[in-house]
Each structure stands twice: as C-alpha cells, then as structure tokens.
Design a protein around this motif. Structure first.
Motif, PDB file in Angstrom:
ATOM      1  N   LEU A  70       0.830  -1.207   0.000  1.00  0.00           N
ATOM      2  CA  LEU A  70       0.000   0.000   0.000  1.00  0.00           C
ATOM      3  C   LEU A  70       0.867   1.262   0.000  1.00  0.00           C
ATOM      4  N   ALA A  71       1.994   1.235   0.719  1.00  0.00           N
ATOM      5  CA  ALA A  71       2.902   2.390   0.742  1.00  0.00           C
ATOM      6  C   ALA A  71       3.497   2.637  -0.642  1.00  0.00           C
ATOM      7  N   LEU A  72       3.779   1.563  -1.360  1.00  0.00           N
ATOM      8  CA  LEU A  72       4.302   1.709  -2.719  1.00  0.00           C
ATOM      9  C   LEU A  72       3.243   2.324  -3.631  1.00  0.00           C
ATOM     10  N   THR A 111       6.213  -0.816  17.401  1.00  0.00           N
ATOM     11  CA  THR A 111       6.998   0.336  16.956  1.00  0.00           C
ATOM     12  C   THR A 111       8.014  -0.112  15.913  1.00  0.00           C
ATOM     13  N   LEU A 112       8.218   0.748  14.941  1.00  0.00           N
ATOM     14  CA  LEU A 112       9.224   0.477  13.919  1.00  0.00           C
ATOM     15  C   LEU A 112      10.598   0.827  14.467  1.00  0.00           C
ATOM     16  N   ASP A 113      11.521  -0.089  14.337  1.00  0.00           N
ATOM     17  CA  ASP A 113      12.881   0.150  14.794  1.00  0.00           C
ATOM     18  C   ASP A 113      13.759   0.599  13.630  1.00  0.00           C
ATOM     19  N   ASP A 114      13.665  -0.113  12.526  1.00  0.00           N
ATOM     20  CA  ASP A 114      14.473   0.202  11.360  1.00  0.00           C
ATOM     21  C   ASP A 114      13.768  -0.375  10.139  1.00  0.00           C
ATOM     22  N   MET A 115      14.014   0.205   8.993  1.00  0.00           N
ATOM     23  CA  MET A 115      13.421  -0.363   7.784  1.00  0.00           C
ATOM     24  C   MET A 115      14.385  -0.205   6.628  1.00  0.00           C
ATOM     25  N   ASN A 116      14.310  -1.168   5.730  1.00  0.00           N
ATOM     26  CA  ASN A 116      15.110  -1.172   4.520  1.00  0.00           C
ATOM     27  C   ASN A 116      14.169  -1.506   3.378  1.00  0.00           C
ATOM     28  N   LEU A 117      13.490  -0.479   2.871  1.00  0.00           N
ATOM     29  CA  LEU A 117      12.531  -0.673   1.794  1.00  0.00           C
ATOM     30  C   LEU A 117      13.124  -0.157   0.495  1.00  0.00           C
ATOM     31  N   THR A 118      13.212  -1.026  -0.484  1.00  0.00           N
ATOM     32  CA  THR A 118      13.672  -0.609  -1.807  1.00  0.00           C
ATOM     33  C   THR A 118      12.650  -1.077  -2.824  1.00  0.00           C
ATOM     34  N   ALA A 119      12.317  -0.184  -3.714  1.00  0.00           N
ATOM     35  CA  ALA A 119      11.306  -0.498  -4.731  1.00  0.00           C
ATOM     36  C   ALA A 119      11.981  -0.753  -6.067  1.00  0.00           C
ATOM     37  N   ALA A 120      11.545  -1.806  -6.707  1.00  0.00           N
ATOM     38  CA  ALA A 120      12.024  -2.132  -8.050  1.00  0.00           C
ATOM     39  C   ALA A 120      10.810  -2.057  -8.980  1.00  0.00           C
ATOM     40  N   GLY A 121      10.618  -0.912  -9.554  1.00  0.00           N
ATOM     41  CA  GLY A 121       9.471  -0.716 -10.436  1.00  0.00           C
ATOM     42  C   GLY A 121       8.183  -0.633  -9.639  1.00  0.00           C
ATOM     43  N   MET A 122       7.274  -1.562  -9.888  1.00  0.00           N
ATOM     44  CA  MET A 122       5.972  -1.556  -9.229  1.00  0.00           C
ATOM     45  C   MET A 122       5.933  -2.460  -7.997  1.00  0.00           C
TER      46      MET A 122
END
Length: 154
Positions: A70-72, A111-122
C-alpha cells in the motif's frame, strides 16, 4: 475389676493402631499437597498467553507486507516517500491494534525500529525488511520481541 487394671497387654496394640492412624493421615495430607501443587503449576503454564502473542506476531507479519504494498501504491499518488507512507500506515495499524487489545484489558505496542525498503518498479524488492518491536502486557505476563525482523518483499 482389679485384674483389668493390672493387665497392660492391650495397650501396645492400641498405641500401634494410633501410630498407624497418624501416619495414614500424614500420608493423605502429603498426597493432597502434591496434587494441589501439580494443579497450580500446570494451571500457571496454561495462563501464559502464547496464542495471543503468536496471533499478534503473525498479524503484524501479514499486515507489514500489505502495508508495504500500500505504501508503494501511495508513493505513486502523493509526494511522500515509501518510508514516510509506510511509517504513517504502520502507526495507524499500531493505534488500531492497541484499541482492539485494550478492550480485552491487554496492552500492546508495535513500533518500527528500522526499515530497509527498496522499490524495483511496481514491486517492493525481495531484500526489503522491516524491524518491529512488539511488546505485550496483560497485567500478569510481559513479553517483548525486540526486534522482530519481517521480510516485506515479494
């Protein structure tokens, strides 16, 4: 009558019967205490809220993946980054979960501690992870999972 007062042979039988009676009473009390102790120790193990903790963890894992997708999608329609959208959606999820569990007299915190979100296209890439701190308290049991590493990539 005088012969009955002088005859003491039956006193040993009565005394040994008394001793056997007292030992049987003591043995019955010990067996009863053992049964009660077993009941309370097994009951304490049943009171541990392992199913609630397992449900919170599995729901958080499932919803973290949905929140990432949903964030993407929101990233494509607004000016916020994927991380900002994710943090906003996750805080809404945390508020909703707190309300649901507060009805039952339980307190949770996500609670969010850390995130590593990477998007590849869709799609969110396969190596995208989110670190979530989960705490649970029902008044008798306190549980903390710090951090719970959740893979949100597809």
């Amino acid at each position: 009558m005088a012969g009955l007062k002088e005859n003491t042979a039956g006193q040993i039988i009565i005394l040994s019967g008394f001793a056997i009676c007292l030992s049987l009473i003591a043995l019955a009390i010990l067996v009863n205490q053992a049964m009660i102790t077993g009941y309370y120790s097994s009951n304490a193990a049943l009171e541990f809220p392992k199913h609630q903790i397992k449900d919170i963890t599995s729901q958080t894992r499932e919803n973290s993946v949905s929140i990432a997708e949903l964030a993407l999608r929101l990233n494509q329609s607004n000016n916020q980054s994927i991380e900002e959208n994710y943090r906003s959606l996750f805080s809404q999820y945390d508020r909703q979960m707190r309300k649901i569990y507060a009805v039952h007299g339980e307190e949770i915190s996500l609670t969010l501690d850390d995130m590593n979100l990477t998007a590849a296209g869709m799609n969110i890439s396969a190596q995208s992870t989110v670190w979530v701190n989960i705490t649970y308290n029902n008044g008798m049991t306190y549980y903390a999972s710090r951090p719970e590493i959740i893979e949100v990539g597809t």
